[in-house]
Enzyme design. Sequence first.
Site, short mmCIF file in Angstrom:
data_model
loop_
_atom_site.label_atom_id
_atom_site.label_comp_id
_atom_site.label_asym_id
_atom_site.label_seq_id
_atom_site.Cartn_x
_atom_site.Cartn_y
_atom_site.Cartn_z
N LYS A 141 0.88 -1.17 0.00
CA LYS A 141 0.00 0.00 0.00
C LYS A 141 0.91 1.22 0.00
O LYS A 141 1.60 1.48 0.99
CB LYS A 141 -0.92 0.04 1.22
CG LYS A 141 -1.91 -1.12 1.29
CD LYS A 141 -1.36 -2.25 2.11
CE LYS A 141 -2.37 -3.39 2.18
NZ LYS A 141 -1.76 -4.59 2.80
N ASP A 146 2.72 14.46 -5.00
CA ASP A 146 3.68 15.51 -5.43
C ASP A 146 5.12 15.16 -5.09
O ASP A 146 5.99 16.04 -5.03
CB ASP A 146 3.31 16.86 -4.80
CG ASP A 146 2.01 17.42 -5.37
OD1 ASP A 146 1.65 17.06 -6.50
OD2 ASP A 146 1.36 18.22 -4.67
N HIS A 311 -5.70 -5.93 12.51
CA HIS A 311 -5.11 -6.18 11.19
C HIS A 311 -3.71 -5.59 11.08
O HIS A 311 -3.09 -5.62 10.02
CB HIS A 311 -6.02 -5.59 10.11
CG HIS A 311 -5.64 -5.93 8.71
ND1 HIS A 311 -5.05 -5.02 7.86
CD2 HIS A 311 -5.75 -7.08 8.00
CE1 HIS A 311 -4.84 -5.58 6.68
NE2 HIS A 311 -5.25 -6.84 6.73
N LYS A 313 0.38 -4.80 11.43
CA LYS A 313 1.59 -5.60 11.27
C LYS A 313 2.75 -4.83 11.91
O LYS A 313 3.16 -3.78 11.41
CB LYS A 313 1.90 -5.83 9.79
CG LYS A 313 0.72 -6.40 8.97
CD LYS A 313 -0.06 -5.33 8.29
CE LYS A 313 -1.01 -5.83 7.22
NZ LYS A 313 -1.90 -6.89 7.52
N ASP A 318 13.28 -5.16 21.70
CA ASP A 318 14.01 -4.50 22.80
C ASP A 318 13.77 -2.98 22.89
O ASP A 318 14.63 -2.26 23.39
CB ASP A 318 15.52 -4.72 22.66
CG ASP A 318 15.90 -6.18 22.82
OD1 ASP A 318 15.16 -6.92 23.48
OD2 ASP A 318 16.95 -6.57 22.28
#
Length: 393
Positions: A141, A146, A311, A313, A318
């Site tokens: 995605k 510009d 959903h 990710k 650490d």
Amino acid sequence: MIILLVIFLWLYIDFTLGRKSHMKKLERTTLPMRKSDMDMFTDGPALFKDLFSELRNAQKHIHILFYIVKDDKISEEFLSILKGKAKEGVEVRLLLDWAGSFPVKSKTIKELKSSGIKFSFAHVPKPPFLFYSFQARNHRKITVIDGTIGFSGGFNIGKEYINQDKKLTPWRDYHLKFQGEGVHDLQREFLADWYKATKTDLLANCIYFPELRAGKYRHQFSAYKGAYLEENFSSLIRKAKQSITIGTPYFIPSKRLFKDLSHALERGITVRLLIPCVTDHILVKEASYLYLRKLLKQGAYVYQYLNGFYHAKAIMIDNEIADVGTANFDKRSLFLNYEINCFIYDKDFIQKVQTIVDTDIRNSKRLTLKELNRLDPFRTFKEMLARTVASFL
């Protein structure tokens, strides 16, 4: 039975040869360390309010790649904005994954093109390896406006992403906005995907790469084409000295990554997994249980998100490295999909990500080994079925 065996053999040969052909052509690229100003969105309505505002303010060019655009009101609004900008004279390029955006009608595509939008599908299945090419999807995605503003993360375009799906509401996801040096890398990856889809090479055109100032936060993009993601995730896990936190909607690790997590637990590393309680795809939940049982036995903490559908990710190591991107912690992202992730090295922004992840863990329940081992014949059947197709879920 013979027909089924022939079909299975054809699929196996197609996939195996297709994978070999893909890997032979693959070139590994390393993107530079960058500094950009960054914001993180976790709520669809807030993200799209900002994204649509930036699109409406575009002056020169808009480049957008989504895995999913649907045939619904939010998709219509999104496409209407793009058509309006194209009619104003702004260059608009829209690239959608063929499988993920299958609901986009041919009539809609004609309208986009007639308004001046340059449109293409990515990863259209083609011979000689039809099955493999159908499975290897563009899951990235990317939005670049510009050449100065960029977006990337887990959100697609559809009603569920703005909390209008009863089962999956509210939708929880992580999406990043960039202003600064890193936008060049998003632009470069979009144009590389555009070339693959259209054979139009715009990478050398300097108008798409304006001079950009350094921003506040140090980060590095990593772009994947069905390879090398496993290696990068493995390196992250092995670097951990104290803690590993993984947020993913689908937890189906490779053998290598599963061993890495197991060894981390043996070394005394705290391992936390944040996954959904409800699911948006068949069998993905059951496919994870084999791995979760073993990790729970070793002392891992597994949290199931309760406040809607999770959903996002993300990987936290650490409190020194944060990874936010499009790649799930599953075999499809590891070995099939095109993905793009952002590795963040700035402690202030890492803390911001950590705070968001901790909030999501507080909105979750601990999954126990006792719960997973409870007698449930139907779940057991689904687990067995899921294992046979885990690479394609």
